[in-house]
Design a protein around this motif. Structure first.
Motif, PDB file in Angstrom:
ATOM      1  N   THR A  59      22.220  30.406 -38.838  1.00 11.87           N
ATOM      2  CA  THR A  59      23.096  30.138 -37.697  1.00 11.87           C
ATOM      3  C   THR A  59      22.734  28.805 -37.050  1.00 11.87           C
ATOM      4  OG1 THR A  59      23.319  32.508 -37.268  1.00 11.87           O
ATOM      5  CG2 THR A  59      23.886  31.007 -35.460  1.00 11.87           C
ATOM      6  N   PHE A  60      21.426  28.562 -36.881  1.00 11.65           N
ATOM      7  CA  PHE A  60      20.954  27.361 -36.203  1.00 11.65           C
ATOM      8  C   PHE A  60      20.342  26.349 -37.167  1.00 11.65           C
ATOM      9  CE2 PHE A  60      20.509  31.025 -33.323  1.00 11.65           C
ATOM     10  CZ  PHE A  60      21.462  30.667 -32.385  1.00 11.65           C
ATOM     11  N   ASN A  61      19.780  26.843 -38.276  1.00 11.14           N
ATOM     12  CA  ASN A  61      19.200  25.993 -39.321  1.00 11.14           C
ATOM     13  C   ASN A  61      18.078  25.108 -38.789  1.00 11.14           C
ATOM     14  OD1 ASN A  61      19.214  25.505 -42.104  1.00 11.14           O
ATOM     15  ND2 ASN A  61      20.423  23.624 -41.880  1.00 11.14           N
ATOM     16  N   GLN A 126      22.281  19.941 -36.231  1.00  9.56           N
ATOM     17  CA  GLN A 126      22.178  19.511 -34.826  1.00  9.56           C
ATOM     18  C   GLN A 126      20.706  19.545 -34.416  1.00  9.56           C
ATOM     19  OE1 GLN A 126      25.027  22.395 -33.425  1.00  9.56           O
ATOM     20  NE2 GLN A 126      26.565  20.795 -33.077  1.00  9.56           N
ATOM     21  N   TRP A 127      19.990  18.503 -34.813  1.00  7.30           N
ATOM     22  CA  TRP A 127      18.539  18.489 -34.733  1.00  7.30           C
ATOM     23  C   TRP A 127      17.995  17.526 -33.678  1.00  7.30           C
ATOM     24  CZ3 TRP A 127      18.229  17.852 -40.751  1.00  7.30           C
ATOM     25  CH2 TRP A 127      18.562  19.070 -41.358  1.00  7.30           C
ATOM     26  N   SER A 133      24.197  15.502 -34.240  1.00  6.83           N
ATOM     27  CA  SER A 133      23.872  15.929 -35.600  1.00  6.83           C
ATOM     28  C   SER A 133      23.212  14.810 -36.396  1.00  6.83           C
ATOM     29  CB  SER A 133      25.140  16.378 -36.332  1.00  6.83           C
ATOM     30  OG  SER A 133      25.696  17.517 -35.730  1.00  6.83           O
ATOM     31  N   PHE A 134      22.290  15.203 -37.251  1.00  4.70           N
ATOM     32  CA  PHE A 134      21.692  14.286 -38.203  1.00  4.70           C
ATOM     33  C   PHE A 134      22.645  14.145 -39.386  1.00  4.70           C
ATOM     34  CE2 PHE A 134      18.974  13.575 -41.964  1.00  4.70           C
ATOM     35  CZ  PHE A 134      18.375  12.384 -41.580  1.00  4.70           C
ATOM     36  N   LEU A 260      19.509  23.428 -26.754  1.00  2.00           N
ATOM     37  CA  LEU A 260      20.080  22.109 -27.003  1.00  2.00           C
ATOM     38  C   LEU A 260      19.881  21.701 -28.452  1.00  2.00           C
ATOM     39  CD1 LEU A 260      18.966  20.157 -23.807  1.00  2.00           C
ATOM     40  CD2 LEU A 260      21.194  21.155 -24.288  1.00  2.00           C
ATOM     41  N   LEU A 261      18.688  21.952 -28.968  1.00  2.00           N
ATOM     42  CA  LEU A 261      18.380  21.553 -30.332  1.00  2.00           C
ATOM     43  C   LEU A 261      19.251  22.272 -31.338  1.00  2.00           C
ATOM     44  CD1 LEU A 261      14.476  21.573 -30.236  1.00  2.00           C
ATOM     45  CD2 LEU A 261      15.985  19.603 -30.133  1.00  2.00           C
ATOM     46  N   ALA A 262      19.343  23.578 -31.213  1.00  2.00           N
ATOM     47  CA  ALA A 262      19.995  24.375 -32.233  1.00  2.00           C
ATOM     48  C   ALA A 262      21.504  24.366 -32.116  1.00  2.00           C
ATOM     49  CB  ALA A 262      19.487  25.810 -32.177  1.00  2.00           C
ATOM     50  N   LEU A 263      22.023  24.248 -30.931  1.00  3.15           N
ATOM     51  CA  LEU A 263      23.455  24.406 -30.742  1.00  3.15           C
ATOM     52  C   LEU A 263      24.176  23.113 -30.393  1.00  3.15           C
ATOM     53  CD1 LEU A 263      23.358  27.716 -28.692  1.00  3.15           C
ATOM     54  CD2 LEU A 263      24.020  27.447 -31.069  1.00  3.15           C
TER      55      LEU A 263
END
Length: 299
Positions: A59-61, A126-127, A133-134, A260-263
């Motif tokens: 879901t978040f990767n 979204q890292w 996003s990267f 923030l990082l994951a979403l």
């Protein structure tokens, strides 16, 4: 061509470690070939057959426990393919990636898959702290060729702009570290089998030839002709260690950061939104992420 084996602890597997091999690994900084002449490197471990497709995807990767099959999430049909500590690793490899104070996150990242139409890089990237996003598709080229109704073929994994990629990754949640495991998941008929290259273990047999801080361009071969059915798709994962094992900050702060990082929550969009709408949207997604952490034993 002889092969180099770096076998991990025994995992139930219906395949052979020589089903997939690395035939070339070139250090992108020194341009040196890491695989000895006329040799190849076997997979370090394999697991399967598992019944069904390799779903769900993360879901978040971001590599946290319970997010994606290799990170311990249950299969969509309810079975657990990999229990703690996660796929192909030991407890010593675990990290605290979500800042909950528990060192239980495996760190596996889904890179994408090839379902016969060419490799499609994941957009679950979204890292960055601002939620952006990267651009993984820009920096990673993975290709598979298939023969004999897709039972065997060649594979390659290249980094066309390694220095620029590392510079951009340095400001992401993963920092400037590089992957120490590379896994290939093959859907064969109605089942899935997964092979892992553990570069920590491979290094032991090659006198630490691999600099795991530097990207390498890989070429290899796979041959699953020993199985009755053809390959329908191939997924690729990497385990990206960040070297963080504990945190002291309060969980509430890290829930905010991880959200923030994951979403990739509050970002400027073309559609204008009021501050109230932005905060309502942020609050809902933060609650969803916190609920995910609680569900998977992170709180």
């Amino acid at each position: 061509m002889s092969s180099i084996s770096a076998s991990a602890a025994t995992i139930e597997c219906d395949g052979n470690l020589s089903d997939i091999v690395i035939t070339s690994a070139v250090n992108t900084q020194t341009n040196m070939e890491m695989v000895p002449t006329n040799e190849s490197i076997n997979a370090s471990a394999c697991a399967g057959f598992f019944e069904g497709n390799d779903q769900p995807l993360p879901t978040f990767n971001t590599g946290i426990w319970g997010d994606g099959l290799l990170n311990g999430e249950k299969h969509k049909k309810g079975a657990t393919w990999f229990g703690a500590p996660g796929a192909f690793i030991t407890e010593d490899d675990l990290q605290d990636l979500d800042g909950d104070g528990l060192v239980n996150d495996p760190g596996w990242i889904f890179l994408g898959k090839d379902d016969g139409k060419g490799f499609e890089t994941t957009n679950l990237t979204q890292w960055f702290m601002d939620g952006s996003s990267f651009d993984l598709d820009r920096y990673l080229n993975i290709n598979f060729s298939c023969a004999e109704e897709c039972k065997s073929g060649d594979w390659s994994l290249f980094f066309p702009e390694p220095e620029r990629m590392l510079a951009e990754l340095a400001s992401s949640i993963f920092g400037d570290r590089f992957f120490d495991h590379l896994a290939f998941s093959f859907k064969v008929g109605k089942n899935t089998i997964i092979y892992d290259f553990n570069f920590n273990m491979i290094n032991e047999g090659l006198n630490d030839s691999f600099d795991l801080a530097i990207p390498h361009n890989f070429e290899g071969e796979f041959d699953l002709s020993g199985f009755a059915h053809d390959i329908s798709h191939i997924s690729v994962w990497a385990r990206d260690p960040i070297g963080v094992t504990s945190v002291d900050e309060p969980l509430s702060l890290y829930l905010f950061i991880c959200s923030l990082l994951a979403l990739g929550l509050i970002r400027v969009t073309r559609k204008k939104e009021s501050k109230l709408e932005l905060w309502q949207r942020w609050g809902a997604r933060k609650a969803a992420f916190k609920s995910f952490l609680i569900k998977n034993g992170h709180e």
